[in-house]
Design a protein around this motif. Structure first.
Motif, PDB file in Angstrom:
ATOM      1  N   ALA A 137      64.951  27.653  66.321  1.00  0.00           N
ATOM      2  CA  ALA A 137      66.141  26.915  65.885  1.00  0.00           C
ATOM      3  C   ALA A 137      66.610  27.350  64.508  1.00  0.00           C
ATOM      4  O   ALA A 137      67.232  26.566  63.791  1.00  0.00           O
ATOM      5  CB  ALA A 137      65.912  25.405  65.932  1.00  0.00           C
ATOM      6  N   GLU A 138      66.288  28.560  64.135  1.00  0.00           N
ATOM      7  CA  GLU A 138      66.856  29.182  62.957  1.00  0.00           C
ATOM      8  C   GLU A 138      66.638  30.677  63.089  1.00  0.00           C
ATOM      9  O   GLU A 138      65.811  31.132  63.884  1.00  0.00           O
ATOM     10  CB  GLU A 138      66.238  28.652  61.664  1.00  0.00           C
ATOM     11  N   ARG A 381      71.851  24.799  67.252  1.00  0.00           N
ATOM     12  CA  ARG A 381      71.026  24.246  66.171  1.00  0.00           C
ATOM     13  C   ARG A 381      71.579  22.919  65.663  1.00  0.00           C
ATOM     14  O   ARG A 381      70.823  22.071  65.184  1.00  0.00           O
ATOM     15  CB  ARG A 381      70.898  25.278  65.047  1.00  0.00           C
TER      16      ARG A 381
END
Length: 394
Positions: A137-138, A381
């Protein structure tokens, strides 16, 4: 089970991130430690691996663009499709083999989030890289150019005391053999459980190993094995709930339902279903996949509704990317950019995303041919961030 076998088993992913999150330390090495009870909010994550074509599952009832670019795939959705009304998108059609989703849709408990993905400068058409993106998620700062993976967003979140239950910190579980990246953190990780039948044989090996192996200093492998021995003890009476398919996602959700029904201390449960990389023969492949997916999700919805767990359970279903707007000569679709996510339960936690109108806005990838791709409208995200803030940590 010797250390070499242990490393191969996949359990070692937890040992690699072990620290103060061990049951042995946080619970004072109690050999009689009972599982703490939990009846609060839970998050169930289901990944549709391979890149799911959401436009085959739910499509606008009228679209000249889809009729032009994917005439046979689009016609397959419309053919005997089910008219549905969803917030902001009144004229949509549900694929005929997803009929088990209708109770949830009609009750407002099942929603679709369209056009979810990554900005084009971060998008990658590789399954493995994209799956890592969704797990972490990054991107910037969490994966270097050599390809070394970072940590999962759930794994990192496990350090937050809000996710702990009494003194138990490892409150995320994957139904399967391996601890996936999404549950792996810097300091500790979630756990993996293959289900009652397979876990029983594994537990015998693990318990024997713990009994016969002395603890020598700060031995992360020993502590991980001891953790798993105790957690498997907690789960030994967790019989899969009835009413689910006997294999695949159905079996995973039967075990998920048992965890919920038995008040076991896991706030996050990860499941998965594969087979969605449909470069050819998509109509035939989705025929079976959709029937199974529909039955599995329908049975889980029925369980949550009947047992009054629906408002306390947020189910988020996603895939690493969508498919192309056009169909190819093999009646399949290629790796695309944006795709669909699905949400069930959660008492309206993600309504801000579900209520955004459906769009078929297209874009071109920089430095490639002039093929039109679906333009992402929502960064995934942002959705996971909302799950954290509005659901898990609220």
């Amino acid at each position: 089970m010797d250390r070499r076998d242990f490393i191969k088993s996949g359990i070692a992913a937890g040992a690699a991130t072990w620290a103060a999150g061990s049951l042995l330390e946080s619970c004072a090495q109690s050999s009689t430690l009972a599982a703490p009870k939990y009846q609060g909010r839970r998050l169930v994550l289901i990944s549709l691996d391979g890149g799911h074509d959401g436009l085959h599952a739910v499509a606008p009832k009228e679209s000249d663009l889809l009729a032009q670019l994917r005439p046979k795939v689009y016609a397959d959705t419309l053919n005997k499709g089910i008219d549905i009304s969803m917030t902001g998108n009144t004229a949509m059609v549900l694929h005929r083999n997803l009929a088990d989703l209708l109770p949830g849709i009609r009750n407002g408990d099942f929603g679709v989030i369209s056009n979810v993905g990554l900005p084009l400068n971060e998008w990658n058409g590789s399954h493995f890289v994209s799956q890592d993106f969704w797990s972490m998620a990054e991107y910037e700062g969490n994966r270097n150019p050599t390809g070394i993976k970072g940590t999962g967003w759930i794994g990192r979140l496990l350090e937050n005391p809000s996710l702990h239950i009494d003194q138990f910190q490892r409150t995320a579980i994957a139904i399967g053999d391996l601890i996936p990246l999404i549950l792996q953190g810097n300091r500790l990780s979630g756990v993996a459980w293959p289900g009652l039948e397979r876990a029983e044989s594994q537990k015998d090996y693990i318990s024997k190993w713990v009994d016969e192996t002395p603890l020598l200093g700060d031995d992360a492998v020993y502590r991980e094995m001891a953790d798993m021995s105790k957690i498997y003890e907690w789960l030994k009476g967790c019989t899969p709930m009835e009413g689910f398919n006997a294999s695949g996602l159905g079996r995973q959700l039967a075990n998920t339902a048992a965890i919920i029904q038995n008040d076991l201390p896991f706030k996050i449960i990860k499941c998965s279903m594969g087979g969605f990389d449909t470069h050819s023969g998509q109509l035939e492949k989705h025929e079976g996949l959709y029937k199974s997916l529909s039955q599995d999700l329908g049975a889980f919805y029925a369980f949550l509704s009947k047992n009054k767990h629906l408002d306390q359970t947020l189910v988020v279903i996603y895939s690493e990317f969508g498919r192309t707007l056009y169909e190819n000569s093999a009646l399949g679709t290629e790796h695309g950019t944006a795709g669909s996510m699905y949400v069930m339960g959660g008492a309206g936690c993600l309504d801000e995303f579900i209520h955004q109108p459906f769009s078929l806005k297209t874009t071109k990838l920089p430095g490639t041919d002039q093929t039109e791709y679906l333009d992402h409208q929502i960064d995934f995200r942002d959705i996971f961030h909302a799950v954290q803030k509005k659901w898990l940590l609220a």
